[in-house]
Motif scaffolding. Structure first.
Motif, PDB file in Angstrom:
ATOM      1  N   LYS A   1       0.871  -1.165   0.000  1.00  0.00           N
ATOM      2  CA  LYS A   1       0.000   0.000   0.000  1.00  0.00           C
ATOM      3  C   LYS A   1       0.913   1.220   0.000  1.00  0.00           C
ATOM      4  CE  LYS A   1      -4.125   2.076   0.762  1.00  0.00           C
ATOM      5  NZ  LYS A   1      -3.822   3.332   1.334  1.00  0.00           N
TER       6      LYS A   1
ATOM      7  N   LYS B   1       4.913  -2.296   2.655  1.00  0.00           N
ATOM      8  CA  LYS B   1       4.244  -3.489   3.127  1.00  0.00           C
ATOM      9  C   LYS B   1       3.116  -3.057   4.067  1.00  0.00           C
ATOM     10  CE  LYS B   1       5.430  -7.754   5.507  1.00  0.00           C
ATOM     11  NZ  LYS B   1       6.483  -8.569   6.101  1.00  0.00           N
ATOM     12  N   MET B   2       1.941  -3.657   3.909  1.00  0.00           N
ATOM     13  CA  MET B   2       0.833  -3.265   4.795  1.00  0.00           C
ATOM     14  C   MET B   2       1.146  -3.700   6.212  1.00  0.00           C
ATOM     15  SD  MET B   2      -2.642  -4.068   2.738  1.00  0.00           S
ATOM     16  CE  MET B   2      -2.841  -3.621   1.014  1.00  0.00           C
ATOM     17  N   SER B   3       0.910  -2.813   7.153  1.00  0.00           N
ATOM     18  CA  SER B   3       1.071  -3.230   8.533  1.00  0.00           C
ATOM     19  C   SER B   3       0.149  -2.417   9.427  1.00  0.00           C
ATOM     20  CB  SER B   3       2.527  -3.082   8.981  1.00  0.00           C
ATOM     21  OG  SER B   3       2.775  -1.785   9.471  1.00  0.00           O
ATOM     22  N   LYS B   4      -0.329  -3.087  10.461  1.00  0.00           N
ATOM     23  CA  LYS B   4      -1.289  -2.437  11.356  1.00  0.00           C
ATOM     24  C   LYS B   4      -0.654  -1.229  12.047  1.00  0.00           C
ATOM     25  CE  LYS B   4      -4.457  -6.193  12.312  1.00  0.00           C
ATOM     26  NZ  LYS B   4      -4.727  -7.340  13.169  1.00  0.00           N
TER      27      LYS B   4
ATOM     28  N   LYS C   1       1.609   0.783  10.960  1.00  0.00           N
ATOM     29  CA  LYS C   1       1.719   1.952  10.075  1.00  0.00           C
ATOM     30  C   LYS C   1       0.333   2.467   9.677  1.00  0.00           C
ATOM     31  CE  LYS C   1       6.108   1.201   7.653  1.00  0.00           C
ATOM     32  NZ  LYS C   1       6.332  -0.109   7.046  1.00  0.00           N
TER      33      LYS C   1
ATOM     34  N   ASN D   1      -1.514   1.444   7.276  1.00  0.00           N
ATOM     35  CA  ASN D   1      -1.807   1.401   5.840  1.00  0.00           C
ATOM     36  C   ASN D   1      -2.371   0.037   5.448  1.00  0.00           C
ATOM     37  OD1 ASN D   1       0.605   0.097   6.292  1.00  0.00           O
ATOM     38  ND2 ASN D   1       1.484   0.643   4.312  1.00  0.00           N
ATOM     39  N   ILE D   2      -3.532  -0.235   5.998  1.00  0.00           N
ATOM     40  CA  ILE D   2      -4.160  -1.538   5.812  1.00  0.00           C
ATOM     41  C   ILE D   2      -5.390  -1.406   4.919  1.00  0.00           C
ATOM     42  CG2 ILE D   2      -5.563  -3.250   7.029  1.00  0.00           C
ATOM     43  CD1 ILE D   2      -2.847  -3.879   7.741  1.00  0.00           C
ATOM     44  N   VAL D   3      -5.529  -2.318   3.983  1.00  0.00           N
ATOM     45  CA  VAL D   3      -6.795  -2.432   3.272  1.00  0.00           C
ATOM     46  C   VAL D   3      -7.448  -3.690   3.819  1.00  0.00           C
ATOM     47  CG1 VAL D   3      -7.916  -2.708   1.046  1.00  0.00           C
ATOM     48  CG2 VAL D   3      -5.838  -1.348   1.217  1.00  0.00           C
ATOM     49  N   ASP D   4      -8.573  -3.536   4.462  1.00  0.00           N
ATOM     50  CA  ASP D   4      -9.219  -4.669   5.127  1.00  0.00           C
ATOM     51  C   ASP D   4      -9.959  -5.514   4.098  1.00  0.00           C
ATOM     52  OD1 ASP D   4     -10.517  -6.424   6.710  1.00  0.00           O
ATOM     53  OD2 ASP D   4     -11.851  -4.963   7.665  1.00  0.00           O
TER      54      ASP D   4
ATOM     55  N   ASP E   1       1.041  -2.789  -5.997  1.00  0.00           N
ATOM     56  CA  ASP E   1       0.843  -1.642  -5.110  1.00  0.00           C
ATOM     57  C   ASP E   1      -0.625  -1.250  -5.172  1.00  0.00           C
ATOM     58  OD1 ASP E   1       1.148   0.431  -3.413  1.00  0.00           O
ATOM     59  OD2 ASP E   1       2.786   1.397  -4.511  1.00  0.00           O
ATOM     60  N   TRP E   2      -1.271  -1.377  -4.043  1.00  0.00           N
ATOM     61  CA  TRP E   2      -2.696  -1.056  -3.941  1.00  0.00           C
ATOM     62  C   TRP E   2      -2.822   0.459  -3.822  1.00  0.00           C
ATOM     63  CZ3 TRP E   2      -7.015  -4.420  -3.498  1.00  0.00           C
ATOM     64  CH2 TRP E   2      -8.222  -3.769  -3.243  1.00  0.00           C
TER      65      TRP E   2
END
Length: 743
Positions: free
Chosen positions: A495, A499-502, A504, A506-509, A537-538
């Motif tokens: 994202k 890397k997506m991380s809680k 940071k 930057n999460i897409v659920d 990359d979302w």
RNA sequence: GCGAAUGUGGCGGAAUUUGGUAGACGCACUGGAUUUAGGUUCCAGCGGUUCACCCCGUGCGGGUUCGAGUCCCGCCAUUCGCACCA
């Protein structure tokens, strides 16, 4: 077989327990439940009958069972190795928990401390692990990383005499530079240095200083540190005295922990010699004869100079000659970087190592019939100090399997890489309570056809897994040499470039996306966006909206189609457009099948489905046999669509009058009869440039092709008045190339 | 420093095996139709240019070939991995 399991021991659960006061088992179960829910919502076809979880005793008992088997075979040993020790916390920390020599959470100082631990003797298999790559269909970069990690290097072992009568053994890849030796550099942990330090406070202080440096500092610092001991070695050829240094750049766990210093021909020795004023003697001259300044370092091979009777030999010849001359003192040797696998963890949330400390018998393995050694769940977490196992009397107290006396259980648990080193074998026989798996199952299924994992596993996990498989083979439990025939390293979903991380944020659920667009649209977008091994990359929802548009269009197409049970008319009765559609359909079945089964190219599979949908939409509404042609095409299309969008495909399949589940329907077959065309467009090139097109029958002869190309109206401008040199007609029949030159 | 991989439109990416129509498919964008409007949907366009033609164009420079994104040689850049391994 398409199984899934939960690699569920390890630090995340233990950290969560310490931080939030939740028991790791509770935390782990909750997490598994949540993730399983998401996976099921995505409609991924895992075989849940084979589901396993490594934290459960019906799995980890077999870790223990294998440990005992390996113990019997001599694959397990105990030795001292440094760990990150935090005195205040009374515990050992993982490398990533140590920042700047301090505990990342509390800031308490961390030091290196030797501790006795268990090891698997993986280095015995170094050569085989290297050779095995030949039979693996793996990405080249992964094999390269493993080669590096295993780190084979050829050279020689050689002994230097000390003035005291002892010897120091060194490993060198450059025996040819022997006459250039002007010092010896030994690790601060080398026995000779440790002995010398007893009588030399300065040396002792130096060694303590190096020992106190964190692993990080030691690796990061470019500065070469040394201390000249009172020990001197004797050069085996010249008899000259050579000073012996303790040096921070020599590693005890590689080679022999001692290096012969050749400053003229090794960059590191050169830097060290300059700093400590050691003499530099050139003994190798470049083959091309170019001049090397006396103070410079020349690290390539060449021709020997200043080397007594060996002067004039090539580097390669000199090595053989010297080994022969040195007799018992030297031999050719191969060294590997791969280190034995330390599997002890001084932690709670892992597989207990099944050994017992007996006051009289020492360390004794538990009896196989007493397995599993259960990890007690009724323990307290306080977030400080050692693992709760060290204070649980119920766990600790036991009797010695050898002599029956009161004894203490081992409190170390296993590295979680043990769990992941054979789990795929358990999928083959997940309910077996007599053995980890039955040989018959292994013979029937292994090796794994396709193994998908992240690139982060290129070295550790994928080397341990290969090692375990070779051990299983040597235990007679499996027949092959390698567990994973083909490997694909899947890219991550990022994202905004990360890397997506809680933490940071930057999460897409996935649950939200599924609620909004559906699982099919999400799946379709994810596999279409990029090849499987690339990252995605979302950036927004545009992509997934495109996927949704496609699915809607397909749905509309099926909705508007009137189900037709009529037989497909013979090919010669169909209209031109109908034949063209069926041709595209069958060509596409061929391509998509190939993408799916041999190329693993899922992004082009989706683009193929889209192309096909476009072709279906182009069939004129008044086509004479529209009903049966569309029925035939849509039926095949929906079966192929089911790979990417399984839920929608089931609905459409039912609408089309399909029997049962589309998942169980037979895969469409590409039929040659429909792929051929009566006329094909052939490109006409003049001097390699496309100048025109002609329409020809696929069966046209070479003469007909040549004539058609030369008569091609668009090409005339480039042909008129020129001399025709030749006409090239490559196989495939798609192109004719005319070569001309000006007369 | 060593090793590996990758460089293609505004973007993600196609171009199968053995060199043979570069830019498939989608996103974004532009114009049009439908609509009170927005959204949806549909149609068309979309590498550059001096814009029917021609020419140029797959990181840069050479080479092989009738023909090169693809093969060979030499660079450059980016990414990843390893990094005092004697």
């Amino acid at each position: 077989m398409h199984p899934l399991g939960w690699d569920s021991f390890g630090m995340p659960a233990e950290n969560a327990a310490i931080k939030h006061g939740i028991h790791p088992a509770v935390w782990t179960r909750a997490n598994i439940q949540e993730m399983k829910g998401q996976i099921q919502k995505m409609g991924i076809s895992y075989d849940w009958d084979r589901e396993i979880a490594t934290f459960q005793e019906d799995y980890y008992r077999w870790n223990q069972w294998l440990f005992l088997k390996m113990w019997e075979r001599g694959d397990v040993f105990r030795a001292h190795r440094n760990v990150n020790w935090c005195e205040e916390l009374g515990t050992v920390l993982a490398n990533e928990q140590v920042v700047d020599g301090k505990d990342e959470r509390t800031g308490f100082p961390v030091v290196q401390k030797p501790m006795e631990q268990y090891f698997y003797a993986i280095s015995k298999y170094s050569q085989e692990l290297l050779d095995g790559h030949d039979q693996l269909d793996w990405p080249e970069n992964v094999k390269a990383m493993q080669r590096h990690w295993i780190g084979r290097s050829e050279g020689a072992r050689l002994s230097f005499d000390l003035a005291t009568g002892e010897q120091i053994q060194v490993f060198t890849t450059r025996l040819d530079t022997l006459f250039g030796v002007s010092f010896m550099a030994l690790s601060t942990e080398h026995p000779v240095i440790e002995e010398a330090a007893k009588a030399d406070p300065g040396l002792k202080a130096f060694c303590d200083q190096v020992a106190g440096m964190s692993r990080e500092d030691r690796l990061m610092s470019d500065i070469k540190l040394g201390y000249r001991s009172t020990v001197e070695a004797v050069h085996p050829f010249t008899g000259e005295k050579v000073p012996v240094f303790a040096a921070n750049y020599v590693l005890m766990d590689y080679g022999t922990g001692a290096v012969m210093g050749v400053p003229a021909h090794d960059e590191r020795d050169h830097a060290f010699a300059k700093k400590y004023g050691v003499s530099i003697t050139q003994v190798i001259a470049p083959v091309d004869g170019h001049e090397v300044k006396a103070e410079d370092c020349f690290a390539d091979e060449g021709i020997l100079i200043n080397s007594g009777e060996f002067t004039g030999l090539s580097s390669e010849a000199a090595v053989d000659a010297m080994v022969a001359k040195l007799g018992d003192r030297a031999e050719k040797a191969i060294t590997f970087k791969l280190k034995d696998w330390g599997l002890s963890r001084q932690r709670y949330w892992g597989t207990p190592i099944p050994t017992i400390h007996c006051p009289t018998c020492g360390v004794v393995p538990e009896k196989a019939e007493n397995l599993p050694v259960r990890l007690p769940e009724d323990v307290e977490f306080h977030g400080r100090g050692a693992s709760p196992l060290t204070t649980s009397r119920a766990f600790l107290d036991c009797t010695c399997p050898a002599c029956g006396a009161a004894a203490t259980r081992e409190t170390d648990t296993m590295d979680t890489f043990v769990d992941s080193s054979w789990y795929w074998m358990r999928y083959l026989d997940p309910k077996n309570d007599q053995a980890p798996f039955a040989k018959a199952e292994s013979d029937a299924w292994m090796p794994v056809d396709l193994y998908i994992g992240g690139i982060e596993h290129a070295t550790m996990h994928l080397i341990y897994a290969r090692y375990f498989y070779k051990v299983l083979r040597d235990l007679g439990m499996v027949s092959g040499d390698e567990p994973f025939k083909k490997l694909i390293c899947q890219g991550m979903v990022l994202k905004d470039g990360f890397k997506m991380s809680k933490s940071k944020g930057n999460i897409v659920d996935p649950d939200e996306v599924i609620a909004r667009y559906g699982a099919d649209a999400l799946r379709l977008f994810m596999i279409f966006a990029a090849p499987i091994e690339k990252e995605i990359d979302w950036t927004g929802f545009e992509g997934i909206e495109g996927a949704t548009r496609f699915l809607k269009r397909v749905t509309r197409m099926v909705d508007e189609h009137v189900v037709c049970g009529e037989e497909l008319p013979a090919k010669d009765q169909l209209s031109k457009e109908e034949k063209e559609l069926l041709r595209k359909l069958h060509l596409m079945i061929h391509r998509i099948t190939d993408d799916l089964e041999t190329r693993y190219s899922f992004n082009t599979l989706v683009s193929g489905l889209m192309e096909l949908a476009n072709a279906l939409g182009d069939l004129p509404a008044d086509a004479p046999h529209r009903g049966p042609v569309m029925q035939h095409a849509l039926s095949a299309f929906v079966r192929m669509l089911s790979t990417a969008a399984p839920h929608l495909a089931e609905q459409l399949w039912e609408q089309l009058g399909g029997q049962g589940f589309v998942m169980h329907a037979t895969w469409p077959e590409a039929q040659e009869a429909y792929m051929s065309a009566e006329e094909v467009t052939v490109v006409v090139q003049v001097n390699g440039k496309v100048r025109g097109r002609v329409t020809l029958s696929p069966s046209a002869t070479e003469d007909e092709r040549r004539a058609a190309a030369l008569a091609c109206p668009e090409a005339q401008a480039h042909l008129a008045g020129k001399e025709i040199v030749k006409v090239v007609i490559p196989p495939g029949g798609k192109l004719i190339s005319v070569v001309v030159k000006n007369p």
